[in-house]
Design a protein around this motif. Structure first.
Motif, PDB file in Angstrom:
ATOM      1  N   SER A  11      -8.991   1.045  -2.407  1.00  0.00           N
ATOM      2  CA  SER A  11      -8.642  -0.166  -3.145  1.00  0.00           C
ATOM      3  C   SER A  11      -8.348  -1.328  -2.207  1.00  0.00           C
ATOM      4  O   SER A  11      -8.754  -2.467  -2.466  1.00  0.00           O
ATOM      5  CB  SER A  11      -7.422   0.077  -4.046  1.00  0.00           C
ATOM      6  OG  SER A  11      -7.714   1.023  -5.039  1.00  0.00           O
ATOM      7  N   MET A  12      -7.634  -1.042  -1.129  1.00  0.00           N
ATOM      8  CA  MET A  12      -7.325  -2.100  -0.157  1.00  0.00           C
ATOM      9  C   MET A  12      -8.591  -2.637   0.500  1.00  0.00           C
ATOM     10  O   MET A  12      -8.734  -3.851   0.684  1.00  0.00           O
ATOM     11  CB  MET A  12      -6.360  -1.594   0.919  1.00  0.00           C
ATOM     12  CG  MET A  12      -4.936  -1.473   0.452  1.00  0.00           C
ATOM     13  SD  MET A  12      -3.812  -1.105   1.817  1.00  0.00           S
ATOM     14  CE  MET A  12      -3.895  -2.605   2.763  1.00  0.00           C
TER      15      MET A  12
ATOM     16  N   SER B 119      -3.165   8.961  -4.282  1.00  0.00           N
ATOM     17  CA  SER B 119      -3.510   9.446  -2.939  1.00  0.00           C
ATOM     18  C   SER B 119      -3.725   8.294  -1.956  1.00  0.00           C
ATOM     19  O   SER B 119      -4.117   7.190  -2.346  1.00  0.00           O
ATOM     20  CB  SER B 119      -4.781  10.300  -2.999  1.00  0.00           C
ATOM     21  OG  SER B 119      -5.918   9.485  -3.217  1.00  0.00           O
ATOM     22  N   ARG B 120      -3.476   8.577  -0.689  1.00  0.00           N
ATOM     23  CA  ARG B 120      -3.705   7.595   0.372  1.00  0.00           C
ATOM     24  C   ARG B 120      -5.160   7.149   0.393  1.00  0.00           C
ATOM     25  O   ARG B 120      -5.456   5.977   0.620  1.00  0.00           O
ATOM     26  CB  ARG B 120      -3.323   8.174   1.732  1.00  0.00           C
ATOM     27  CG  ARG B 120      -1.842   8.429   1.891  1.00  0.00           C
ATOM     28  CD  ARG B 120      -1.520   8.943   3.292  1.00  0.00           C
ATOM     29  NE  ARG B 120      -2.193  10.203   3.571  1.00  0.00           N
ATOM     30  CZ  ARG B 120      -1.632  11.406   3.518  1.00  0.00           C
ATOM     31  NH1 ARG B 120      -0.359  11.511   3.179  1.00  0.00           N
ATOM     32  NH2 ARG B 120      -2.320  12.488   3.799  1.00  0.00           N
TER      33      ARG B 120
ATOM     34  N   ALA C 258       0.837  -1.206   0.000  1.00  0.00           N
ATOM     35  CA  ALA C 258       0.000   0.000   0.000  1.00  0.00           C
ATOM     36  C   ALA C 258       0.867   1.250   0.000  1.00  0.00           C
ATOM     37  O   ALA C 258       0.585   2.213  -0.723  1.00  0.00           O
ATOM     38  CB  ALA C 258      -0.935  -0.010   1.206  1.00  0.00           C
ATOM     39  N   ASN C 259       1.913   1.254   0.809  1.00  0.00           N
ATOM     40  CA  ASN C 259       2.807   2.409   0.851  1.00  0.00           C
ATOM     41  C   ASN C 259       3.450   2.663  -0.509  1.00  0.00           C
ATOM     42  O   ASN C 259       3.631   3.818  -0.914  1.00  0.00           O
ATOM     43  CB  ASN C 259       3.877   2.231   1.928  1.00  0.00           C
ATOM     44  CG  ASN C 259       3.318   2.380   3.321  1.00  0.00           C
ATOM     45  OD1 ASN C 259       2.287   2.995   3.531  1.00  0.00           O
ATOM     46  ND2 ASN C 259       4.009   1.794   4.291  1.00  0.00           N
ATOM     47  N   GLU C 260       3.795   1.602  -1.234  1.00  0.00           N
ATOM     48  CA  GLU C 260       4.352   1.764  -2.578  1.00  0.00           C
ATOM     49  C   GLU C 260       3.340   2.438  -3.497  1.00  0.00           C
ATOM     50  O   GLU C 260       3.698   3.313  -4.287  1.00  0.00           O
ATOM     51  CB  GLU C 260       4.772   0.410  -3.150  1.00  0.00           C
ATOM     52  CG  GLU C 260       6.032  -0.149  -2.534  1.00  0.00           C
ATOM     53  CD  GLU C 260       6.432  -1.488  -3.145  1.00  0.00           C
ATOM     54  OE1 GLU C 260       5.877  -1.884  -4.204  1.00  0.00           O
ATOM     55  OE2 GLU C 260       7.303  -2.152  -2.563  1.00  0.00           O
ATOM     56  N   HIS C 261       2.093   2.035  -3.406  1.00  0.00           N
ATOM     57  CA  HIS C 261       1.053   2.644  -4.240  1.00  0.00           C
ATOM     58  C   HIS C 261       0.840   4.113  -3.880  1.00  0.00           C
ATOM     59  O   HIS C 261       0.461   4.915  -4.742  1.00  0.00           O
ATOM     60  CB  HIS C 261      -0.257   1.871  -4.126  1.00  0.00           C
ATOM     61  CG  HIS C 261      -0.250   0.580  -4.870  1.00  0.00           C
ATOM     62  ND1 HIS C 261      -0.265   0.507  -6.244  1.00  0.00           N
ATOM     63  CD2 HIS C 261      -0.217  -0.703  -4.425  1.00  0.00           C
ATOM     64  CE1 HIS C 261      -0.249  -0.759  -6.618  1.00  0.00           C
ATOM     65  NE2 HIS C 261      -0.216  -1.517  -5.531  1.00  0.00           N
TER      66      HIS C 261
END
Length: 99
Positions: A35-36, A28-29, A20-23
């Motif tokens: 998505s997660m 945007s967070r 998630a951090n890579e995305h």
């Protein structure tokens, strides 16, 4: 801490967080979070379906399944919110560089 965890529980969770951090590097967070959550909902629907013989049985247990997953997510979110509240300054260091 969630109950009934195995010794790889946090390793798997950290792998998802890392992805998630890579995305978050290119979007945007909020979008990554959405998505997660969708992916987790889709995966948990599949995990649930694996435990049934047919759609009718799954339908009969729909409310119970929803209650279980919502309660688990709520407990985990509450635990993590409380941790961030208690350690906000440490986790969210917003120290500005000196001019």
């Amino acid at each position: 801490m969630p109950q009934n965890t195995d010794d790889q529980f946090y390793t798997r969770a950290d792998a998802h967080i890392h992805l998630a951090n890579e995305h978050c590097l290119d979007t945007s967070r909020g979008k990554v979070s959405a998505s997660m959550m969708y992916a987790l909902a889709r995966f948990n629907a599949w995990v649930s379906a694996c435990g049934f013989e047919n759609g009718a049985d799954m339908q009969a247990a729909r409310a119970e399944t929803l209650d279980y997953f919502v309660a688990q997510y709520r407990a985990m979110l509450e635990e993590n919110l409380d941790e961030y509240i208690a350690h906000f300054a440490e986790y969210m260091d917003k120290t500005e560089p000196e001019s």
